[in-house]
Motif scaffolding. Structure first.
Motif, PDB file in Angstrom:
ATOM      1  N   MET A 116       0.817  -1.210   0.000  1.00  0.00           N
ATOM      2  CA  MET A 116       0.000   0.000   0.000  1.00  0.00           C
ATOM      3  C   MET A 116       0.852   1.261   0.000  1.00  0.00           C
ATOM      4  SD  MET A 116      -3.050  -0.784  -0.486  1.00  0.00           S
ATOM      5  CE  MET A 116      -3.715   0.865  -0.271  1.00  0.00           C
ATOM      6  N   ASP A 117       2.078   1.167   0.507  1.00  0.00           N
ATOM      7  CA  ASP A 117       2.975   2.322   0.418  1.00  0.00           C
ATOM      8  C   ASP A 117       3.451   2.515  -1.018  1.00  0.00           C
ATOM      9  OD1 ASP A 117       3.513   3.426   3.264  1.00  0.00           O
ATOM     10  OD2 ASP A 117       3.580   1.249   3.486  1.00  0.00           O
ATOM     11  N   PHE A 118       3.627   1.422  -1.725  1.00  0.00           N
ATOM     12  CA  PHE A 118       3.932   1.524  -3.158  1.00  0.00           C
ATOM     13  C   PHE A 118       2.784   2.241  -3.872  1.00  0.00           C
ATOM     14  CE2 PHE A 118       3.819   0.008  -7.521  1.00  0.00           C
ATOM     15  CZ  PHE A 118       5.151   0.014  -7.914  1.00  0.00           C
ATOM     16  N   ILE A 119       1.550   1.825  -3.582  1.00  0.00           N
ATOM     17  CA  ILE A 119       0.371   2.439  -4.194  1.00  0.00           C
ATOM     18  C   ILE A 119       0.273   3.916  -3.801  1.00  0.00           C
ATOM     19  CG2 ILE A 119      -2.159   2.457  -4.133  1.00  0.00           C
ATOM     20  CD1 ILE A 119      -1.045   0.284  -5.907  1.00  0.00           C
ATOM     21  N   ARG A 120       0.541   4.202  -2.526  1.00  0.00           N
ATOM     22  CA  ARG A 120       0.463   5.592  -2.043  1.00  0.00           C
ATOM     23  C   ARG A 120       1.402   6.502  -2.825  1.00  0.00           C
ATOM     24  NH1 ARG A 120       4.014   7.969   1.347  1.00  0.00           N
ATOM     25  NH2 ARG A 120       4.833   5.965   2.102  1.00  0.00           N
ATOM     26  N   ILE A 121       2.628   6.059  -3.004  1.00  0.00           N
ATOM     27  CA  ILE A 121       3.610   6.902  -3.684  1.00  0.00           C
ATOM     28  C   ILE A 121       3.279   7.045  -5.168  1.00  0.00           C
ATOM     29  CG2 ILE A 121       6.038   6.980  -4.388  1.00  0.00           C
ATOM     30  CD1 ILE A 121       6.733   5.966  -1.580  1.00  0.00           C
ATOM     31  N   VAL A 122       2.825   5.964  -5.792  1.00  0.00           N
ATOM     32  CA  VAL A 122       2.407   6.063  -7.196  1.00  0.00           C
ATOM     33  C   VAL A 122       1.270   7.069  -7.342  1.00  0.00           C
ATOM     34  CG1 VAL A 122       1.279   4.821  -9.088  1.00  0.00           C
ATOM     35  CG2 VAL A 122       3.185   3.757  -7.867  1.00  0.00           C
ATOM     36  N   GLN A 123       0.305   6.999  -6.444  1.00  0.00           N
ATOM     37  CA  GLN A 123      -0.851   7.898  -6.529  1.00  0.00           C
ATOM     38  C   GLN A 123      -0.431   9.363  -6.385  1.00  0.00           C
ATOM     39  OE1 GLN A 123      -3.796   7.323  -3.457  1.00  0.00           O
ATOM     40  NE2 GLN A 123      -5.409   8.269  -4.686  1.00  0.00           N
ATOM     41  N   GLU A 124       0.529   9.639  -5.522  1.00  0.00           N
ATOM     42  CA  GLU A 124       0.917  11.023  -5.266  1.00  0.00           C
ATOM     43  C   GLU A 124       1.887  11.565  -6.324  1.00  0.00           C
ATOM     44  OE1 GLU A 124       2.318  11.316  -1.258  1.00  0.00           O
ATOM     45  OE2 GLU A 124       0.470  10.500  -0.409  1.00  0.00           O
ATOM     46  N   ILE A 125       2.727  10.703  -6.876  1.00  0.00           N
ATOM     47  CA  ILE A 125       3.709  11.172  -7.862  1.00  0.00           C
ATOM     48  C   ILE A 125       3.144  11.142  -9.279  1.00  0.00           C
ATOM     49  CG2 ILE A 125       5.944  10.594  -8.923  1.00  0.00           C
ATOM     50  CD1 ILE A 125       6.993   9.929  -6.192  1.00  0.00           C
ATOM     51  N   GLN A 126       2.155  10.279  -9.519  1.00  0.00           N
ATOM     52  CA  GLN A 126       1.487  10.209 -10.819  1.00  0.00           C
ATOM     53  C   GLN A 126       2.452   9.961 -11.982  1.00  0.00           C
ATOM     54  OE1 GLN A 126      -2.147  10.608 -11.622  1.00  0.00           O
ATOM     55  NE2 GLN A 126      -1.906   9.778  -9.554  1.00  0.00           N
ATOM     56  N   PRO A 127       3.228   8.881 -11.928  1.00  0.00           N
ATOM     57  CA  PRO A 127       4.118   8.582 -13.058  1.00  0.00           C
ATOM     58  C   PRO A 127       3.310   8.138 -14.273  1.00  0.00           C
ATOM     59  CG  PRO A 127       4.050   6.719 -11.566  1.00  0.00           C
ATOM     60  CD  PRO A 127       3.274   7.828 -10.895  1.00  0.00           C
ATOM     61  N   ARG A 128       3.938   8.224 -15.429  1.00  0.00           N
ATOM     62  CA  ARG A 128       3.282   7.751 -16.655  1.00  0.00           C
ATOM     63  C   ARG A 128       3.005   6.253 -16.550  1.00  0.00           C
ATOM     64  NH1 ARG A 128       1.178   5.933 -20.578  1.00  0.00           N
ATOM     65  NH2 ARG A 128       1.567   6.379 -22.774  1.00  0.00           N
ATOM     66  N   PHE A 129       3.972   5.505 -16.019  1.00  0.00           N
ATOM     67  CA  PHE A 129       3.828   4.065 -15.817  1.00  0.00           C
ATOM     68  C   PHE A 129       4.346   3.682 -14.436  1.00  0.00           C
ATOM     69  CE2 PHE A 129       4.469   4.212 -20.490  1.00  0.00           C
ATOM     70  CZ  PHE A 129       3.309   3.575 -20.890  1.00  0.00           C
ATOM     71  N   PHE A 130       3.872   2.554 -13.935  1.00  0.00           N
ATOM     72  CA  PHE A 130       4.574   1.904 -12.833  1.00  0.00           C
ATOM     73  C   PHE A 130       4.827   0.455 -13.223  1.00  0.00           C
ATOM     74  CE2 PHE A 130       0.137   1.119 -11.309  1.00  0.00           C
ATOM     75  CZ  PHE A 130       0.189  -0.259 -11.139  1.00  0.00           C
ATOM     76  N   LEU A 131       5.882  -0.100 -12.658  1.00  0.00           N
ATOM     77  CA  LEU A 131       6.277  -1.485 -12.921  1.00  0.00           C
ATOM     78  C   LEU A 131       6.499  -2.161 -11.578  1.00  0.00           C
ATOM     79  CD1 LEU A 131       7.350  -3.859 -14.634  1.00  0.00           C
ATOM     80  CD2 LEU A 131       9.556  -2.680 -14.729  1.00  0.00           C
ATOM     81  N   MET A 132       5.678  -3.154 -11.269  1.00  0.00           N
ATOM     82  CA  MET A 132       5.807  -3.866  -9.999  1.00  0.00           C
ATOM     83  C   MET A 132       6.052  -5.341 -10.270  1.00  0.00           C
ATOM     84  SD  MET A 132       3.244  -4.062  -6.701  1.00  0.00           S
ATOM     85  CE  MET A 132       2.553  -5.694  -6.957  1.00  0.00           C
TER      86      MET A 132
END
Length: 721
Positions: A116-132
């Protein structure tokens, strides 16, 4: 993107394996988060510019703003990065709760974890893509694990969060909730030039509406599909300069047993009297235990690299030396460059390397994303995805082991085969159209107006069907030939069966007198005095030739489609099929139709071939597609005399089909599919009735041209002789 530079941030960075591959693909990492002190020092040793962020820190205490500020300083912008300026966030939240190599806890809720911390940071930084990235065990993990002794009769049914795959569904739901389209895939690292079999789940999240597929594999298990064969341990370690290999030595007790083993062997190859002593309590436990006392093979890919190569259950012993793989050998297998420096004790460095994403796998995915962002042409495993696919339609990209079919290569092969052979599409158009559908339900429910002019995510028309093709496709969808109630394998069997039956039917219905060309010598030798006798015999002979010629290919297709673990063996091997288990163990099969199809020379030859495979650490069998072990035939008598342990190295009738499919009821299901498929083609008739009808028609043709009775037959003979 800043100044035409693609920007990435690494979460759960470890020893930087994932991000090194991403970096080589064209991204620039500007901040990292990692809690392990040795791993952060590894990063700093190799990437000093990341020294500000590469310090041990808990992601739960790290804000998105801190990461944006660190990125701004690395880029010397004079300001923090802004949300939306980062192109990619990568990371692999700790995998231990989902790992199939360890014990699963009773509660595995990703919503209460570091995920959920991964999700939190993705949501706040709004990258074009994420790769998990995560381990394969995530696919089948429940959120709450109910002990097996509290299931079944007398206990309530499993609740939703106790079902296999519940954790994955929670992950996908959270990813969707922050506005990202997600394409999860189960990938094999060996398919991308990694000299190691390593199955991992990859999630690619896109801020835009497209679904991102994986890049095309660069390698193949058997060197098919126009790409090289998988790389081996020998390929990985060739020319490695490691004069003083660093490793944790085995104890004298372990060496006692390992010294008895040859390259490619494990505990199963120890003398029988030593196995209980060597294995201890694990001897009577379940599972394949293939990692115990395991010596690696030079000419196979390495097994999955773990956090330690010298633990009892995950031995990674050098093929010819009495030691585990060294640190540098471990790094080579994970495709780290030789100049990458790892910090810490030997055990710590093993752990850092073993927990990494292989660099080459990361590079392949990173390059794919780089090209997409740079608006370059993609080479993907699927054709461009059409825009009307919604997130939910991709849930089944991963096999959840809940009785649902996984969207797989087998599904697309099946649908393409059906469209080509039952709808009469060209092979290219059949493959293209099949690639647009996630599963059978998607295909059956897709609206004609959406299919007629399929568009890519860019709006470009990529496949145009004619009105006639749309009509044929619509009729086929309504025919009931494909069923969402059947598995992909069962549908494939049905299609193959219908195509076979239809070909025989078409052949019979197309027969005419000129096709038969009756032999005059045979007519006189068999005393065939009437046109009916001449024609009927020759019609049956023609039909028999066609069926016998086609039958071998038909049976082979049925065998191959019995399971996605079965494939045709490489031609140069001489074997017909090879079955690969989940732990990589191979079973080679030579297929014969019935238990009376081998002479002595053949039995001797295949007995030797079987022993060769056994010595290599594989399994091998002679398989007979029908018959029973109790049947008295010459072949079975020869097998008993010549083949050691013949009962263990032959599969006869049901044994063969059930072994390949791993389903004890498969043979019964197979015959039911064959029966229904034949009914769909022939309706209430049998092929025998069609042959009789053909004989009557061709007899009339014979009489019309040559006359009836004995004189008609004589007239025919005189016309050709």
């Amino acid at each position: 993107m800043i100044n035409n530079q693609l920007i990435s941030i690494a979460l759960f960075a470890g020893a930087f394996g994932l991000d090194l591959g991403i970096e080589e693909a064209g991204f620039y990492t500007v901040s990292v988060v990692e809690i392990d002190a040795d791993a952060t020092k590894t990063i700093v040793l190799n990437r000093p510019y990341l020294s500000e962020s590469a310090v041990p820190r808990d992601i739960r205490q790290v804000s998105a703003q801190i990461l944006l500020e660190e990125g701004g300083r690395v880029l010397k912008l004079g300001r923090p990065l802004l949300p939306g300026e980062v192109d990619l966030i990568t990371g692999g939240p700790p995998c231990q709760p989902f790992s199939t190599a360890g014990k699963r806890g009773s509660v595995i809720d990703p919503r209460g974890s570091l995920f959920m911390d991964f999700i939190r940071i993705v949501q706040e930084i709004q990258p074009r893509f994420f790769l998990m990235e995560n381990v394969k065990g995530l696919l089948s993990s429940p959120i709450r694990h109910r002990p097996h002794n509290k299931r079944g009769a007398g206990y309530p049914p499993l609740e939703a969060d106790e079902m296999e795959g519940a954790a994955l569904q929670a992950v996908l739901t959270e990813m969707k909730a922050i506005g990202y389209k997600v394409a999860p895939s189960l990938v094999e690292a060996a398919d991308y030039g990694v000299p190691q079999t390593r199955a991992r789940v990859i999630f690619i999240g896109s801020q835009k509406s497209e679904i991102i597929s994986l890049p095309k594999p660069t390698h193949d298990r058997n060197g098919l599909k126009g790409v090289p064969i998988w790389l081996t341990l020998r390929d990985a370690l060739v020319n490695l300069s490691d004069p003083k290999p660093e490793y944790v030595p085995y104890s004298k007790q372990r060496l006692k047993y390992i010294s008895l083993l040859k390259e490619g062997q494990n505990w199963k190859h120890l003398p029988d009297e030593l196995k209980p002593e060597a294995m201890g309590g694990a001897y009577k436990s379940g599972g394949g235990k293939v990692g115990f006392y395991r010596r690696l093979s030079w000419d196979k890919p390495s097994p999955t690299v773990t956090a330690s190569p010298h633990q009892k259950a995950t031995d990674m012993c050098h093929p010819v030396e009495l030691r585990p793989l060294s640190i540098r050998e471990y790094a080579r297998i994970q495709t780290f460059p030789d100049n990458w420096v790892f910090y810490g004790s030997v055990a710590s460095r093993y752990k850092q390397i073993g927990n990494s994403v292989p660099v080459k796998l990361a590079y392949a995915i990173g390059k794919h994303l780089y090209k997409l962002i740079k608006d370059e042409k993609l080479q993907s495993t699927n054709y461009e995805q059409i825009s009307f696919f919604e997130f939910e339609q991709f849930k089944n990209l991963i096999e959840l082991k809940q009785g649902k079919d996984k969207v797989s290569e087998q599904f697309h092969e099946m649908l393409a085969y059906a469209l080509k052979n039952e709808v009469d599409f060209t092979p290219k158009k059949a493959r293209s159209l099949a690639s647009y559908f996630a599963d059978i339900t998607d295909f059956l429910e897709a609206k004609e107006e959406n299919i007629k002019n399929l568009k890519s995510i860019s709006g470009k028309n990529v496949l145009k069907l004619t009105d006639e093709e749309i009509i044929k496709l619509s009729l086929y969808k309504k025919s009931g030939f494909l069923s969402a109630e059947l598995t992909v394998a069962e549908n494939y069997l049905a299609v193959i069966s219908r195509v076979f039956t239809q070909k025989q039917l078409d052949m019979v219905r197309s027969l005419s007198l000129k096709h038969l060309n009756p032999n005059p010598f045979l007519i006189r030798a068999l005393n065939l005095d009437t046109p009916d006798e001449v024609v009927r015999l020759n019609v049956y002979m023609a039909a028999t030739r066609s069926i016998v010629t086609s039958m071998g290919f038909f049976i082979e297709d049925l065998l191959v489609t019995s399971s996605d673990t079965v494939e045709k063996a490489p031609k140069k091997s001489g074997w017909d099929l090879v079955k690969t288990s989940g732990d990589g163990e191979k079973s080679w099969l030579q297929i014969k139709s019935g238990p009376n199809n081998m002479d002595k020379d053949q039995v001797v030859y295949w007995a030797e071939k079987i022993q060769d495979k056994v010595k290599e650490g594989d399994k091998a069998y002679i398989g007979f597609t029908y018959g029973k072990r109790t049947t008295r035939t010459v072949t079975i008598g020869l097998l008993k005399q010549i083949l050691p342990d013949w009962e263990m190295q032959t599969l006869i009738g049901k044994e063969l089909w059930n072994f390949l499919s791993e389903d004890p009821d498969y043979s019964s299901k197979l015959f039911e599919v064959l029966r229904k498929s034949a009914h769909q083609v022939l309706h209430q008739n049998s092929l025998s009735e069609e042959i009789d009808s053909c004989a009557t028609r061709v007899t009339d043709e014979f009489i019309q041209e040559f006359g009836d009775g004995v004189q008609g037959v004589s007239n025919y003979i005189n016309s050709i002789f």
